[in-house]
Design an enzyme around this catalytic site. Structure first.
Site, PDB file in Angstrom:
ATOM      1  N   PRO A 115       0.635  -1.539   0.394  1.00 50.27           N
ATOM      2  CA  PRO A 115       0.228  -0.536  -0.267  1.00 50.27           C
ATOM      3  C   PRO A 115       0.612   1.294  -0.075  1.00 50.27           C
ATOM      4  O   PRO A 115       1.177   2.091   0.790  1.00 50.27           O
ATOM      5  CB  PRO A 115      -0.743  -0.286   1.240  1.00 50.27           C
ATOM      6  CG  PRO A 115       0.224  -1.406   2.945  1.00 50.27           C
ATOM      7  CD  PRO A 115       0.858  -2.055   1.476  1.00 50.27           C
ATOM      8  N   CYS A 116       1.046   1.666  -1.197  1.00 53.34           N
ATOM      9  CA  CYS A 116       2.240   3.097  -1.768  1.00 53.34           C
ATOM     10  C   CYS A 116       1.576   4.201  -1.472  1.00 53.34           C
ATOM     11  O   CYS A 116       1.600   4.924  -1.140  1.00 53.34           O
ATOM     12  CB  CYS A 116       3.099   2.803  -2.391  1.00 53.34           C
ATOM     13  SG  CYS A 116       2.766   2.598  -4.104  1.00 53.34           S
ATOM     14  N   HIS A 117       0.021   4.048  -1.486  1.00 52.85           N
ATOM     15  CA  HIS A 117      -1.234   5.552  -1.168  1.00 52.85           C
ATOM     16  C   HIS A 117      -1.072   5.452   0.557  1.00 52.85           C
ATOM     17  O   HIS A 117      -1.056   6.603   0.557  1.00 52.85           O
ATOM     18  CB  HIS A 117      -2.346   4.425  -2.065  1.00 52.85           C
ATOM     19  CG  HIS A 117      -3.047   3.413  -0.777  1.00 52.85           C
ATOM     20  ND1 HIS A 117      -2.241   2.031  -1.293  1.00 52.85           N
ATOM     21  CD2 HIS A 117      -3.627   3.320   0.150  1.00 52.85           C
ATOM     22  CE1 HIS A 117      -3.706   0.929  -1.079  1.00 52.85           C
ATOM     23  NE2 HIS A 117      -4.575   2.046   0.436  1.00 52.85           N
TER      24      HIS A 117
END
Length: 155
Positions: A115-117
């Site tokens: 989850p780089c978001h």
């Protein structure tokens, strides 16, 4: 290489499987090769995530890249659903410059699942390399953060 796809609220997502491991998530992908058990499970978990039935992915993942890239992806993978950290937080943990962390986040080959978001800049949203379903990268990041209930920081 096999690619399995699933329709989601953010468009058709494709998972790339090599040697029993998920190596990439693609937007607007077409299926290729065999629909393996790993790809079927990946599609099931993505559907469960978007249906608010799953907050942690449990898939065999392989990040092709340097040890540093894998370390940043491991850190991102451990960020809990609905929570965020900054590039600076990861930089401190990995003892590297925040810009290097930002580059590693931008090169994440398995967004959403890794989850780089959930990684933000110290002064705002930061960037996001994933785009699809008619949304640009930042719009996609906001959409995923809202989905996870982390949108309070956006108001």
């Amino acid at each position: 290489m096999n690619i399995g796809t699933t329709e989601t609220p953010i468009g058709r997502l494709g998972l790339v499987e090599k040697d029993g491991m998920i190596t990439q998530l693609l937007w607007n992908a077409d299926p290729v090769g065999e629909g393996t058990a790993v790809l079927r499970e990946g599609a099931r978990q993505l559907q469960a995530y978007f249906n608010h039935e799953l907050t942690e992915f449990d898939l065999p993942l392989w990040v092709e890249g340097s040890n540093f890239q894998r370390a940043v992806c491991d850190y991102m993978f451990a960020i809990p659903f609905g929570e965020t950290v900054t590039y600076g937080d990861i930089a401190k943990a990995t003892e590297t410059p925040a810009q290097a962390v930002g580059n590693a986040c931008g090169a994440n080959p398995i967004p959403v699942i890794i989850p780089c978001h959930r990684v933000l800049s110290a002064t705002g949203l930061g960037g996001f390399s994933g785009a699809g379903g008619g949304l640009n990268g930042i719009e996609m990041k906001v959409t995923l953060l809202k989905h996870e209930g982390a949108a309070g920081l956006l108001i």
